[in-house]
Write a protein that holds these residues in place. Structure first.
Motif, PDB file in Angstrom:
ATOM      1  N   TRP A   5       0.849  -1.201   0.000  1.00 26.16           N
ATOM      2  CA  TRP A   5       0.000   0.000   0.000  1.00 26.16           C
ATOM      3  C   TRP A   5       0.881   1.246   0.000  1.00 26.16           C
ATOM      4  CZ3 TRP A   5      -3.809  -1.408   4.544  1.00 26.16           C
ATOM      5  CH2 TRP A   5      -4.723  -2.368   4.097  1.00 26.16           C
ATOM      6  N   ALA A  28      -1.848   3.012   3.361  1.00 25.77           N
ATOM      7  CA  ALA A  28      -3.275   2.787   3.105  1.00 25.77           C
ATOM      8  C   ALA A  28      -3.477   2.696   1.604  1.00 25.77           C
ATOM      9  CB  ALA A  28      -4.105   3.928   3.685  1.00 25.77           C
ATOM     10  N   MET A  33      -9.269   5.385   3.136  1.00 23.32           N
ATOM     11  CA  MET A  33      -8.726   4.456   4.140  1.00 23.32           C
ATOM     12  C   MET A  33      -7.605   5.106   4.945  1.00 23.32           C
ATOM     13  SD  MET A  33     -10.300   1.605   4.362  1.00 23.32           S
ATOM     14  CE  MET A  33      -9.101   0.670   5.293  1.00 23.32           C
ATOM     15  N   ALA A  34      -6.853   5.982   4.288  1.00 22.87           N
ATOM     16  CA  ALA A  34      -5.763   6.654   5.002  1.00 22.87           C
ATOM     17  C   ALA A  34      -6.329   7.500   6.151  1.00 22.87           C
ATOM     18  CB  ALA A  34      -4.954   7.518   4.043  1.00 22.87           C
ATOM     19  N   ASN A  37      -7.535   5.105   8.875  1.00 24.12           N
ATOM     20  CA  ASN A  37      -6.394   4.568   9.628  1.00 24.12           C
ATOM     21  C   ASN A  37      -5.742   5.639  10.494  1.00 24.12           C
ATOM     22  OD1 ASN A  37      -6.881   2.166   8.375  1.00 24.12           O
ATOM     23  ND2 ASN A  37      -5.088   2.199   7.042  1.00 24.12           N
TER      24      ASN A  37
ATOM     25  N   ARG B 310      -5.781  -7.316   1.672  1.00 24.62           N
ATOM     26  CA  ARG B 310      -4.926  -6.168   1.329  1.00 24.62           C
ATOM     27  C   ARG B 310      -4.920  -5.946  -0.179  1.00 24.62           C
ATOM     28  NH1 ARG B 310      -1.642  -8.912   4.900  1.00 24.62           N
ATOM     29  NH2 ARG B 310      -0.223  -9.600   3.253  1.00 24.62           N
TER      30      ARG B 310
END
Lengths: 94, 328
Positions: A5, A28, A33-34, A37, B310
């Motif tokens: 990522w 991320a 998502m970053a 997180n 992932r």
């Protein structure tokens, strides 16, 4: 086949009225998502009211080796600081 | 400690240093912080990657012995507290991985080296947590020992490591207190509960002393690391401080330290105490501790089982980015 990522830099506004400050980085897949997180990694104790994230590869930085030439011009201009000037006490607060 | 037996190249005298190395050492001696993009000796970079990497791995693997008790904590409140504590450990691991990555190693590389056994994590996490009192002992002793080591590391010369340590230390005190709080409850409880607390102390005392690593007074690795300010105190200094701090805390609990030779030494202003069994320490580091296989196995399994997830998130992100680009 697995791909790492991308790395994001995280900036948090600690309180209303303050600047966002760099607090660290994280991995991320995307911006959404970053931010999620970053919430978990950097604000577990109420440290923030707002989060910015930016992919690390998009940050341009000055080179450490240019520190001298880059900042020297302001070093030599001490008259930019108000304390450079002596104002007699009789004049009062200025 | 969380980074045990980190090897570095032997120490160079001032005469042996290149002008660049000498200027670097001068910056450290002046107390300047070194930042990632600045010039640094290869040895400094390599030693730091090993040390910060090992520290990060310890935080992550350290979640396992405590995670073991999240669903079995005695009350809902204790569950919530333990969950928050274990989540903090994950956070600490992430701060440290990021600090290591600024030195040019990738996250996947660090993971790969942990999983293949090339990089280590602290020996302490290879011991089992058999009863609820062990969770108290881990917070009190293991996090207590970690704090001993991490507080001085806030002043370490590498900027990102120092900043990660500052964040971690702010959070670590909660960890030790929650552990001591469990110990207090157990020690003041029924005789069975008190016996459990004593048993946990008996099992965790010597492994906690081992966390600081063997004596390194004569070690060339330590001398170099201390000159670079990536190690601040010797292992023996930290171990002594830990014992001096912990003995009165055990006395308050009414528990006894499992060491017949423990004795206050007025002259040195500290306790004399028995060394742990160092042959056991080296066996655990080699992979022969009670839980090494289980711990590493759990990490590898989590990594492999999570791969599809992932990859899926990455594929989704790429698809969306491509769609956005097409729309523009």
């Amino acid at each position: 086949m697995s791909k790492e990522w991308p790395l994001w830099e995280v900036f948090i506004r600690g309180q209303h009225g303050l600047n966002h400050r760099h607090v660290g980085s994280l991995h991320a897949p995307d911006a959404e998502m970053a931010i999620k997180n970053a919430r978990d990694v950097y604000t577990r104790r109420n440290e923030g009211v707002s989060i910015w994230v930016v992919e690390s590869k998009n940050i341009a930085a000055s080179a450490p080796s240019e520190k001298g030439p880059l900042f020297e011009p302001s070093n030599s201009k001490v008259y930019r600081h108000p304390t450079f000037f002596d104002i007699p006490d009789d004049v009062g607060h200025m | 400690m969380y980074a045990q037996l980190v090897k570095s190249d032997g120490m160079k005298s001032r005469e042996e240093m290149s002008p660049q190395e000498r200027a670097f050492q001068d910056r450290i001696d002046r107390g300047e912080k070194i930042e990632p993009k600045e010039w640094m000796p290869e040895g400094y970079r390599k030693t730091l990657i090993r040390q910060i990497g090992q520290h990060a791995h310890s935080e992550i693997v350290g979640q396992l012995p405590e995670g073991n008790w999240i669903t079995r904590a005695p009350t809902l409140e204790r569950t919530a507290i333990l969950l928050a504590k274990v989540q903090d450990e994950a956070g600490h691991g992430l701060y440290l991985y990021c600090a290591a990555e600024t030195l040019g190693v990738s996250r996947d590389e660090l993971m790969e080296k942990l999983h293949s056994g090339q990089m280590k994590y602290s020996s302490i996490f290879n011991y089992p947590t058999l009863t609820w009192a062990d969770i108290g002992a881990v917070g009190w002793l293991v996090d207590g020992a970690a704090i001993m080591n991490q507080v001085p590391l806030q002043r370490t010369s590498f900027g990102p490591y120092s900043r990660a340590m500052i964040r971690i230390c702010k959070e670590e005190s909660f960890h030790q207190r929650q552990g001591y709080d469990i110990m207090m409850k157990m020690a003041q409880g029924t005789s069975e509960q008190k016996a459990m607390a004593q048993d946990a102390l008996n099992r965790f005392w010597y492994p906690s002393l081992m966390m600081f690593g063997p004596s390194d007074k004569e070690s060339v690795h330590s001398a170099q690391s201390m000159a670079w300010k990536i190690k601040i105190n010797t292992n023996d200094e930290l171990r002594q401080k830990f014992v001096d701090q912990t003995v009165p805390q055990a006395e308050y609990l009414g528990l006894s330290i499992p060491d017949d030779t423990l004795n206050w030494n007025e002259e040195k202003g500290g306790y004399d105490f028995a060394e742990p069994d160092w042959s056991e320490f080296f066996e655990v580091l080699k992979g022969n501790g009670p839980c090494n296989k289980e711990r590493l196995g759990a990490r590898v399994k989590a990594w492999e089982d999570g791969a599809w997830f992932r990859d899926g998130l990455m594929a989704h992100a790429e698809k969306r980015a491509a769609a956005r680009q097409a729309a523009e």
